[in-house]
Structure formats: structure tokens, C-alpha cells
Design a protein around this motif. Structure first.
Motif, PDB file in Angstrom:
ATOM      1  N   VAL A  12      27.645  52.259 115.028  1.00  0.00           N
ATOM      2  CA  VAL A  12      28.921  51.682 115.630  1.00  0.00           C
ATOM      3  C   VAL A  12      29.588  52.501 116.579  1.00  0.00           C
ATOM      4  N   ARG A  13      30.154  51.425 117.504  1.00  0.00           N
ATOM      5  CA  ARG A  13      30.699  51.841 118.665  1.00  0.00           C
ATOM      6  C   ARG A  13      32.478  51.942 118.485  1.00  0.00           C
ATOM      7  N   GLN A  14      32.825  53.058 118.725  1.00  0.00           N
ATOM      8  CA  GLN A  14      34.068  53.425 118.496  1.00  0.00           C
ATOM      9  C   GLN A  14      35.006  53.879 119.753  1.00  0.00           C
ATOM     10  N   PRO A  15      36.211  53.871 120.056  1.00  0.00           N
ATOM     11  CA  PRO A  15      36.777  54.257 121.220  1.00  0.00           C
ATOM     12  C   PRO A  15      36.333  55.625 121.691  1.00  0.00           C
ATOM     13  N   ASP A  16      35.882  56.652 120.919  1.00  0.00           N
ATOM     14  CA  ASP A  16      35.529  58.163 120.949  1.00  0.00           C
ATOM     15  C   ASP A  16      34.006  58.195 121.230  1.00  0.00           C
ATOM     16  N   GLY A  17      33.353  57.023 120.977  1.00  0.00           N
ATOM     17  CA  GLY A  17      31.747  57.114 121.249  1.00  0.00           C
ATOM     18  C   GLY A  17      31.091  56.405 120.141  1.00  0.00           C
ATOM     19  N   LEU A  18      29.829  56.661 120.099  1.00  0.00           N
ATOM     20  CA  LEU A  18      28.729  55.859 119.052  1.00  0.00           C
ATOM     21  C   LEU A  18      28.704  56.931 117.605  1.00  0.00           C
ATOM     22  N   ARG A  19      28.830  56.153 116.757  1.00  0.00           N
ATOM     23  CA  ARG A  19      28.414  56.982 115.375  1.00  0.00           C
ATOM     24  C   ARG A  19      27.310  56.344 114.643  1.00  0.00           C
ATOM     25  N   VAL A  20      26.438  57.023 114.041  1.00  0.00           N
ATOM     26  CA  VAL A  20      25.604  56.263 113.024  1.00  0.00           C
ATOM     27  C   VAL A  20      26.201  56.376 111.535  1.00  0.00           C
ATOM     28  N   VAL A  21      26.137  55.616 110.841  1.00  0.00           N
ATOM     29  CA  VAL A  21      26.676  55.476 109.571  1.00  0.00           C
ATOM     30  C   VAL A  21      25.235  54.938 108.583  1.00  0.00           C
ATOM     31  N   ASP A  22      25.365  55.611 107.454  1.00  0.00           N
ATOM     32  CA  ASP A  22      24.285  55.318 106.406  1.00  0.00           C
ATOM     33  C   ASP A  22      24.681  54.123 105.508  1.00  0.00           C
ATOM     34  N   ASP A  23      24.146  52.981 105.616  1.00  0.00           N
ATOM     35  CA  ASP A  23      24.587  51.861 104.850  1.00  0.00           C
ATOM     36  C   ASP A  23      24.105  51.814 103.624  1.00  0.00           C
ATOM     37  N   ARG A  24      24.539  52.804 102.779  1.00  0.00           N
ATOM     38  CA  ARG A  24      23.867  52.942 101.534  1.00  0.00           C
ATOM     39  C   ARG A  24      22.339  52.776 101.090  1.00  0.00           C
ATOM     40  N   SER A  25      21.899  53.493 102.056  1.00  0.00           N
ATOM     41  CA  SER A  25      20.221  53.597 101.989  1.00  0.00           C
ATOM     42  C   SER A  25      19.551  54.380 101.045  1.00  0.00           C
ATOM     43  N   LEU A  26      18.764  54.084 100.484  1.00  0.00           N
ATOM     44  CA  LEU A  26      18.064  55.021  99.453  1.00  0.00           C
ATOM     45  C   LEU A  26      17.434  56.353 100.015  1.00  0.00           C
ATOM     46  N   ASN A  27      16.777  56.428 101.146  1.00  0.00           N
ATOM     47  CA  ASN A  27      16.269  57.652 101.556  1.00  0.00           C
ATOM     48  C   ASN A  27      17.199  58.220 102.635  1.00  0.00           C
ATOM     49  N   GLY A  28      18.182  57.738 102.683  1.00  0.00           N
ATOM     50  CA  GLY A  28      19.235  58.594 103.985  1.00  0.00           C
ATOM     51  C   GLY A  28      18.800  58.228 105.110  1.00  0.00           C
ATOM     52  N   VAL A  29      20.105  58.804 105.963  1.00  0.00           N
ATOM     53  CA  VAL A  29      19.898  58.926 107.108  1.00  0.00           C
ATOM     54  C   VAL A  29      19.893  60.280 107.726  1.00  0.00           C
ATOM     55  N   PHE A  30      19.108  60.853 108.628  1.00  0.00           N
ATOM     56  CA  PHE A  30      19.175  62.152 108.941  1.00  0.00           C
ATOM     57  C   PHE A  30      19.442  62.188 110.761  1.00  0.00           C
ATOM     58  N   VAL A  31      20.258  63.023 111.106  1.00  0.00           N
ATOM     59  CA  VAL A  31      20.544  63.400 112.386  1.00  0.00           C
ATOM     60  C   VAL A  31      20.247  64.804 112.811  1.00  0.00           C
ATOM     61  N   ASN A  32      19.253  65.133 113.528  1.00  0.00           N
ATOM     62  CA  ASN A  32      18.821  66.520 114.079  1.00  0.00           C
ATOM     63  C   ASN A  32      18.387  67.502 112.797  1.00  0.00           C
ATOM     64  N   GLY A  33      17.939  66.394 111.764  1.00  0.00           N
ATOM     65  CA  GLY A  33      17.213  67.191 110.565  1.00  0.00           C
ATOM     66  C   GLY A  33      18.442  67.233 109.390  1.00  0.00           C
ATOM     67  N   GLU A  34      19.577  66.971 109.508  1.00  0.00           N
ATOM     68  CA  GLU A  34      20.528  67.106 108.370  1.00  0.00           C
ATOM     69  C   GLU A  34      20.749  65.908 107.801  1.00  0.00           C
ATOM     70  N   ARG A  35      20.817  65.626 106.570  1.00  0.00           N
ATOM     71  CA  ARG A  35      20.990  64.065 105.970  1.00  0.00           C
ATOM     72  C   ARG A  35      22.790  63.987 106.340  1.00  0.00           C
ATOM     73  N   VAL A  36      22.892  62.891 106.866  1.00  0.00           N
ATOM     74  CA  VAL A  36      24.644  62.630 106.817  1.00  0.00           C
ATOM     75  C   VAL A  36      24.664  61.070 106.274  1.00  0.00           C
ATOM     76  N   GLU A  37      26.362  60.986 105.917  1.00  0.00           N
ATOM     77  CA  GLU A  37      26.848  59.661 105.768  1.00  0.00           C
ATOM     78  C   GLU A  37      27.255  59.144 106.860  1.00  0.00           C
ATOM     79  N   TRP A  38      27.671  59.928 107.835  1.00  0.00           N
ATOM     80  CA  TRP A  38      27.813  59.403 109.284  1.00  0.00           C
ATOM     81  C   TRP A  38      28.096  60.634 110.309  1.00  0.00           C
ATOM     82  N   SER A  39      27.787  60.160 111.507  1.00  0.00           N
ATOM     83  CA  SER A  39      27.616  61.473 112.457  1.00  0.00           C
ATOM     84  C   SER A  39      27.921  60.739 113.639  1.00  0.00           C
ATOM     85  N   ALA A  40      28.545  61.399 114.537  1.00  0.00           N
ATOM     86  CA  ALA A  40      28.968  61.140 115.839  1.00  0.00           C
ATOM     87  C   ALA A  40      27.641  61.386 116.811  1.00  0.00           C
ATOM     88  N   LEU A  41      27.378  60.591 117.696  1.00  0.00           N
ATOM     89  CA  LEU A  41      26.136  60.687 118.326  1.00  0.00           C
ATOM     90  C   LEU A  41      26.145  61.241 119.873  1.00  0.00           C
TER      91      LEU A  41
END
Length: 152
Positions: free
Chosen positions: A88-117
Motif C-alpha cells: 500500500v502506498r501512503q503519504p509516508d511511504g510504502l507498507r506491506v499488509v497481511d491480507d488475512r493469509s494463512l501462512n502470514g507475512v514476514f518482514v526481515n524474519g518477523e511475522r507482521v500484520e503490517w510494516s513500513a518498508l
């Protein structure tokens, strides 16, 4: 030199004996990818099952990642949910958002619901390792200085 593509229709599938793991030398192909990009912008890059580097320019408000045919970045892989993640593009930058996935989203090894990139972040979707690259525009003053210093 490795081939890479920014073709948004590129599709990656894994066979049972293929595995995209973090112990592969990602830094080598990432450095080569960064050198090969001549357009400033934000990209997600990863190696496909055939070792081809695939890159997507993140220039839209939303980028969908998943197994669905409607996904912008599509993985034909059972470890990826149909609607796995959003960039997602937001005024302060890009974010990755977990879209209710089964296996999750990981950023730099940490499971996240959302995270700035930030440049260099690794995003894991299922068993796929994507790398966020931010290629800055070369200031015209720096470019002219570099061109002047090159021997003719």
C-alpha cells in the motif's frame, strides 16, 4: 549476467523439488539487479523457480500479492493464500499488509500484520523471498560530475 524482467504478466510456479530458501546468495543477484535498473523507483524483486530475477515496479496505490488470478504479483503455489498480502502506498511511504493469509507475512524474519518498508527489506510470502529495492534518482549534478571524470 542474470536475466531479469519487469513483465507484470510473468508467473512463477514451484515444483515439489524446488525451494526458495534464504541460504541462497541473494546479495549477489540483488546487487546485479540494482546495477541493471536505470529507472528510479520502488521495486519488489525475487528469483523465480528457473533462477530468473523478476521485478515489479511499485508505482500504483495498491499492489496485490497472492495465488488468485486477480493478484498483481501471482504465485501459483499452495503456500501462498489467494489474497496473501498488499503493498500500500501512503503519504509516508510504502507498507506491506497481511491480507488475512494463512501462512502470514514476514518482514526481515518477523511475522507482521503490517510494516513500513525500507530499502533492502526482505518480505517472505509463503516460501517466496521478495526484496524491496528503492532506486534513487541520480541528481543531475552527480551525473555530470561522473561523466566528466570518465576517460574519453
Amino acid at each position: 549476467m542474470e536475466a531479469w524482467t519487469t513483465d507484470p504478466t510473468a508467473k512463477v510456479g514451484l515444483t515439489a523439488d524446488q525451494d526458495l530458501r534464504t541460504d541462497s546468495p541473494d546479495q549477489d543477484w540483488l546487487a546485479e539487479f540494482r546495477e541493471g535498473i536505470d529507472t528510479a523507483g520502488q521495486y519488489l524483486a525475487y528469483r523465480g523457480g528457473d533462477s530468473k530475477v523478476i521485478a515489479y515496479a511499485l508505482d500504483r496505490e495498491w499492489t496485490r500479492i497472492g495465488r488468485s488470478l486477480a493478484a498483481d504479483i501471482r504465485f501459483d503455489d499452495p503456500t501462498v493464500s489467494r489474497r496473501h498480502a498488499l503493498i500500500v502506498r501512503q503519504p509516508d511511504g510504502l507498507r506491506v499488509v497481511d491480507d488475512r493469509s494463512l501462512n502470514g507475512v514476514f518482514v526481515n524474519g518477523e511475522r507482521v500484520e503490517w510494516s513500513a518498508l525500507a530499502d533492502g527489506d526482505e518480505i517472505v510470502i509463503g516460501r517466496h523471498h521478495l526484496h524491496f529495492c528503492e532506486i534513487p534518482a541520480v541528481p543531475s549534478a552527480a551525473l555530470s560530475t561522473a561523466l566528466e571524470s570518465e576517460p574519453a
